[in-house]
Design an enzyme around this catalytic site. Structure first.
Site, PDB file in Angstrom:
ATOM      1  N   CYS A   1       6.907  -6.873   7.046  1.00  0.00           N
ATOM      2  CA  CYS A   1       7.744  -6.386   7.773  1.00  0.00           C
ATOM      3  C   CYS A   1       8.394  -7.603   8.858  1.00  0.00           C
ATOM      4  O   CYS A   1       7.362  -7.926   9.309  1.00  0.00           O
ATOM      5  CB  CYS A   1       7.409  -5.102   8.565  1.00  0.00           C
ATOM      6  SG  CYS A   1       8.304  -4.276   9.658  1.00  0.00           S
TER       7      CYS A   1
ATOM      8  N   CYS B   1       3.210   8.504   0.995  1.00  0.00           N
ATOM      9  CA  CYS B   1       3.813   7.628   2.021  1.00  0.00           C
ATOM     10  C   CYS B   1       3.976   6.276   1.313  1.00  0.00           C
ATOM     11  O   CYS B   1       2.974   5.681   1.007  1.00  0.00           O
ATOM     12  CB  CYS B   1       2.837   7.644   2.958  1.00  0.00           C
ATOM     13  SG  CYS B   1       3.366   6.348   4.357  1.00  0.00           S
TER      14      CYS B   1
ATOM     15  N   CYS C   1      -0.779   5.811  10.022  1.00  0.00           N
ATOM     16  CA  CYS C   1       0.298   5.259  10.431  1.00  0.00           C
ATOM     17  C   CYS C   1       0.043   3.733  11.218  1.00  0.00           C
ATOM     18  O   CYS C   1      -0.893   3.598  11.954  1.00  0.00           O
ATOM     19  CB  CYS C   1       0.949   6.019  11.487  1.00  0.00           C
ATOM     20  SG  CYS C   1       2.190   7.293  10.651  1.00  0.00           S
TER      21      CYS C   1
ATOM     22  N   GLU D   1       0.733  -1.092  -0.110  1.00  0.00           N
ATOM     23  CA  GLU D   1       0.080   0.159  -0.045  1.00  0.00           C
ATOM     24  C   GLU D   1       0.881   1.200   0.031  1.00  0.00           C
ATOM     25  O   GLU D   1       2.093   1.201   0.547  1.00  0.00           O
ATOM     26  CB  GLU D   1      -1.027   0.076   1.270  1.00  0.00           C
ATOM     27  CG  GLU D   1      -1.888  -1.161   1.256  1.00  0.00           C
ATOM     28  CD  GLU D   1      -2.775  -1.057   2.205  1.00  0.00           C
ATOM     29  OE1 GLU D   1      -4.116  -1.180   2.055  1.00  0.00           O
ATOM     30  OE2 GLU D   1      -2.589  -0.907   3.442  1.00  0.00           O
TER      31      GLU D   1
ATOM     32  N   CYS E   1       1.516  -2.477  15.379  1.00  0.00           N
ATOM     33  CA  CYS E   1       1.501  -2.316  13.982  1.00  0.00           C
ATOM     34  C   CYS E   1       0.962  -3.346  13.084  1.00  0.00           C
ATOM     35  O   CYS E   1       1.327  -4.642  13.222  1.00  0.00           O
ATOM     36  CB  CYS E   1       3.053  -1.917  13.453  1.00  0.00           C
ATOM     37  SG  CYS E   1       3.271  -1.302  11.853  1.00  0.00           S
TER      38      CYS E   1
ATOM     39  N   CYS F   1       6.916  -5.162  15.757  1.00  0.00           N
ATOM     40  CA  CYS F   1       6.301  -3.875  16.676  1.00  0.00           C
ATOM     41  C   CYS F   1       4.797  -4.514  16.968  1.00  0.00           C
ATOM     42  O   CYS F   1       4.168  -4.850  16.269  1.00  0.00           O
ATOM     43  CB  CYS F   1       6.321  -2.556  15.934  1.00  0.00           C
ATOM     44  SG  CYS F   1       8.068  -1.959  15.769  1.00  0.00           S
TER      45      CYS F   1
END
Ligand code: SAH
Length: 352
Positions: free
Chosen positions: A111, A104, A332, A91, A118, A115
């Site tokens: 990933c 962005c 975010c 995205e 997230c 974290c």
């Protein structure tokens, strides 16, 4: 095996073309075509038919397709789900600010950093993106939206410094005067704190803005939400940030997510201010954006105000990040690999 021509730097392209007996200026022409979004060699109309044919035999041109596009009814923010050449999806988000349109972009499919708050990390890392795939997110966001992009933030899915070489190459490409020509000062790169890579980045002395995701000033809380802290703890990271500033002269911006009961205590604000003193740092507070799977909640407005006031009383500048695209989950930490959405979309399109 055909080569990915859009991942090549101007020098590499020139070397390839001179090996084909072409004059110097030819590589500039090809580079311009690629960086204006042309996806077929046959459309490079100022090249001879024969050269176009040769290029076609040796190289391929990446071109993501729009698997899904959502436009926020609140603020015009656009979220793209791109399908890449191998079927994977990432995205990007286009945000409209007074100072210009910002995209962005994602740096990886998934990933590896883990974290806890997230959404991007839930399925782990699938693969890193190629330089061309990083560039394409900027290029095709601009072409599809019709909005000229002047700023880039590497804050989408993935850890940009975990994909170091490809990200550095992307920066060179997008910065190139013959290409999109986006200045380094218009680019921000966000990292969860890979200290060895931040040191490498410092050596390059780039004029980009480095953002460091801190989220807690003490090791106990930071390690609980960010596994990377067990490798490089808060003090190691902050020392590295001091060195970065000394080497590059660029002020670092710290991202600080406000998570209820985890990162928002007044004592944490005191400790944060103490640890950042003398650093000319800027703290960017982000109210936690909701992600179903995490079980974490955002801080109350009172806790956020109190935290900000304490930082300011200690002379640390702190701003609260405005949330854009909240009706389309474009904030975010809410970006995902989202291949399920892409499959659904594809199934809805007859004849695709
Ligand atoms: N891997 C990089 C860049 C991607 S995330 C990094 O860690 O910095 C961009 C920012 O969003 C980071 O500061 C990240 O910690 C933050 N973020 C992630 N999930 C979030 C959430 N649910 N709410 C608010 N911010 C979040």
């Amino acid at each position: 095996m055909k080569q990915d021509i859009k991942s090549m730097t101007p020098e590499e392209l020139q070397a390839e073309l001179s090996a084909l007996g072409q004059p110097k200026f030819r590589s500039g022409q090809v580079f311009s075509w690629l960086h204006s979004g042309v996806t077929h060699f046959e459309d490079m109309t100022n090249l001879s038919r024969q050269l176009r044919q040769t290029l076609q035999e040796r190289f391929f041109i990446t071109a993501p397709t729009v698997a899904r596009k959502q436009v926020s009814a609140l603020d015009g923010t656009i979220k793209y789900l791109w399908r890449l050449g191998d079927g994977n999806c990432v995205e990007s988000v286009v945000m409209r600010y007074h100072h210009g349109n910002t995209v962005c972009i994602s740096s990886e499919v998934g990933c590896p950093m883990g974290c806890k708050f997230c959404a991007s990390t839930i399925g782990g890392l699938v693969r890193r993106l190629e330089p061309s795939e990083l560039l394409d997110q900027v290029l095709f966001s601009q072409l599809d939206s019709g909005l000229p992009i002047s700023n880039i933030v590497l804050m989408g899915i993935g850890e940009p410094l975990d994909n170091f070489d490809n990200v550095m190459r992307f920066l060179e490409l997008v910065n190139s005067p013959q290409g999109m020509n986006i200045g380094m000062r218009h680019i921000s790169l966000s990292t969860c704190g890979l200290v060895d890579r931040i040191r490498e980045l410092a050596d390059r002395k780039l004029q980009l803005t480095l953002s460091v995701s801190l989220h807690a000033p003490d090791d106990a809380h930071r390690s609980a939400i960010m596994p990377v802290n067990r490798r490089w703890n808060v003090d190691t990271l902050l020392n590295c940030c001091r060195e970065y500033f000394e080497k590059t002269g660029r002020r670092i911006s710290f991202e600080y997510t406000m998570i209820r009961g985890v990162s928002d205590a007044p004592e944490q604000a005191e400790l944060l201010a103490k640890k950042l003193s003398g650093m000319q740092a800027h703290v960017n507070m982000i109210p936690l954006n909701h992600v179903d799977e995490t079980g974490l909640e955002t801080s109350t407005p009172q806790a956020i105000r109190r935290f900000q006031t304490i930082l300011e009383q200690h002379g640390v500048t702190a701003t609260l990040r405005r949330t854009l695209g909240s009706d389309i989950d474009a904030s975010c930490g809410q970006l995902r690999r989202n291949y399920e959405a892409a499959k659904e979309e594809a199934a809805c399109r007859p004849g695709d």
